[in-house]
Design a protein around this motif. Structure first.
Motif, short mmCIF file in Angstrom:
data_model
loop_
_atom_site.label_atom_id
_atom_site.label_comp_id
_atom_site.label_asym_id
_atom_site.label_seq_id
_atom_site.Cartn_x
_atom_site.Cartn_y
_atom_site.Cartn_z
N PHE A 248 0.83 -1.20 0.00
CA PHE A 248 0.00 0.00 0.00
C PHE A 248 0.87 1.25 0.00
O PHE A 248 0.48 2.30 -0.51
CB PHE A 248 -0.92 0.01 1.23
N ILE A 249 2.08 1.13 0.56
CA ILE A 249 2.95 2.30 0.70
C ILE A 249 3.78 2.55 -0.55
O ILE A 249 3.87 3.67 -1.03
CB ILE A 249 3.88 2.14 1.92
N GLU B 60 17.37 -1.47 -5.69
CA GLU B 60 15.92 -1.42 -5.81
C GLU B 60 15.44 -0.07 -6.33
O GLU B 60 15.89 0.98 -5.86
CB GLU B 60 15.26 -1.72 -4.47
N GLY B 61 14.55 -0.11 -7.30
CA GLY B 61 13.86 1.08 -7.72
C GLY B 61 12.51 1.13 -7.03
O GLY B 61 11.85 0.09 -6.88
N THR B 62 12.09 2.29 -6.61
CA THR B 62 10.84 2.39 -5.85
C THR B 62 9.94 3.48 -6.43
O THR B 62 10.38 4.40 -7.11
CB THR B 62 11.12 2.72 -4.37
N SER B 63 8.66 3.33 -6.14
CA SER B 63 7.67 4.33 -6.51
C SER B 63 6.54 4.30 -5.49
O SER B 63 6.13 3.23 -5.05
CB SER B 63 7.12 4.05 -7.92
N LYS B 64 6.05 5.47 -5.16
CA LYS B 64 4.93 5.58 -4.22
C LYS B 64 3.63 5.92 -4.95
O LYS B 64 2.63 6.22 -4.30
CB LYS B 64 5.23 6.63 -3.16
N ASP B 65 3.67 5.84 -6.25
CA ASP B 65 2.46 6.10 -7.03
C ASP B 65 1.42 5.02 -6.74
O ASP B 65 1.74 3.84 -6.62
CB ASP B 65 2.80 6.11 -8.53
N LYS B 66 0.18 5.41 -6.64
CA LYS B 66 -0.89 4.46 -6.28
C LYS B 66 -1.48 3.75 -7.50
O LYS B 66 -2.19 2.76 -7.35
CB LYS B 66 -2.01 5.21 -5.54
N GLU B 67 -1.19 4.24 -8.70
CA GLU B 67 -1.68 3.58 -9.91
C GLU B 67 -0.64 2.54 -10.32
O GLU B 67 0.53 2.84 -10.48
CB GLU B 67 -1.88 4.63 -11.01
#
Length: 275
Positions: free
Chosen positions: A89-90, A111-118
């Motif tokens: 969820f985060i 690690e590549g990260t994203s906080k986008d919800k889509e």
């Protein structure tokens, strides 16, 4: 503290060795489906993975693609890509792994990260961030490790352009390649909004945008401005960006760019359509 520095030195040596060994491989195979997804090429993550490997100098193919190296005398000169991911969820986290024919890890990104919800945007953003490590390798195939095609050894470095085009069988047409088709990228973060007199074009792979205002066209990679060109002659004109360069022309309301890619015979034809 001494133990910590010893581990750090070993880790740095390991990274350097991996970076060098990657240059010994010419081809990358991308699977049809990653374990963390529920269907083949879901959210077009597999297609984007292939595209990014090609962008940074490799010759990458989806497993289903026709390939120019089926008769290699040494099949272990091929790398196999995998993407490990998890979504909460985060945030969404992805990392890219390259293995050899013995299932040994040759290189692994951070690690590549994203906080986008889509989901689609989150996976694409996280993957692009993970590929920063691939870009940092400054990959260049080592010709000393060149493996020849057993059927045509004199042309082992040439890639059949028709073989790269996804979902199409090889033909006898001139060497023109179309890049992977991916849905149009979202533009909510676009740094420049089109005015009433601005025409916006999007590449078929969805990763590039063009904004035309009069005789000036501006190129974007996602939200990043990568170049500007002037339409001196609408029949054909030169374009240069930080990602690619080549000849451009308009055809039936579309913008067509023919560009060269290192290590690939012929030209890659990029098609931009109006939004």
């Amino acid at each position: 503290m001494k133990y910590f520095f010893t581990l750090l030195i070993i880790a740095l040596m390991s990274i350097n060795l991996n970076a060098q060994s990657v240059n010994d491989y010419k081809y990358v195979i991308v699977p049809e489906e990653f374990d963390f997804l529920k269907s083949p090429d879901q959210y077009q993550v597999n297609s984007l993975t292939k595209f990014l490997f090609n962008k940074y100098g490799f010759e990458a193919y989806l497993k289903r693609d026709e390939k120019p190296f089926d008769n290699l005398t040494d099949p272990c000169k091929i790398l196999y890509a995998d993407v490990k991911g998890r979504a909460t969820f985060i945030k969404t986290t992805l990392e890219v792994v390259l293995k050899d024919c013995n299932d040994q890890v040759i290189f692994k990104t951070s690690e590549g990260t994203s906080k986008d919800k889509e989901y689609k945007r989150a996976y694409h953003n996280a993957l692009r961030e993970a590929f920063y490590d691939i870009e940092a390798l400054q990959y260049s195939y080592n010709p000393a490790g060149e493996v020849q095609d057993s059927q045509n050894p004199q042309n082992s470095t040439a890639v059949s352009p028709d073989a790269i085009e996804v979902n199409k069988k090889p033909t006898q047409q001139p060497p023109v390649i179309k890049e992977e088709v991916v849905d149009t990228a979202d533009s909510q973060n676009e740094t420049s909004q089109p005015s009433a007199t601005t025409i916006t074009y999007t590449s078929e792979d969805g990763f590039y945008k063009v904004m035309q205002s009069g005789t000036t066209i501006t190129f974007y990679d996602d939200t990043k401005k990568i170049g500007v060109a002037t339409i001196g002659n609408p029949e054909t004109f030169d374009i240069t960006t930080t990602d690619f360069s080549g000849k451009a022309f308009f055809l039936e309301g579309r913008l067509v760019i023919q560009r060269k890619i290192k290590g690939i015979a012929g030209v890659v034809e990029m098609i931009f359509t109006k939004q």
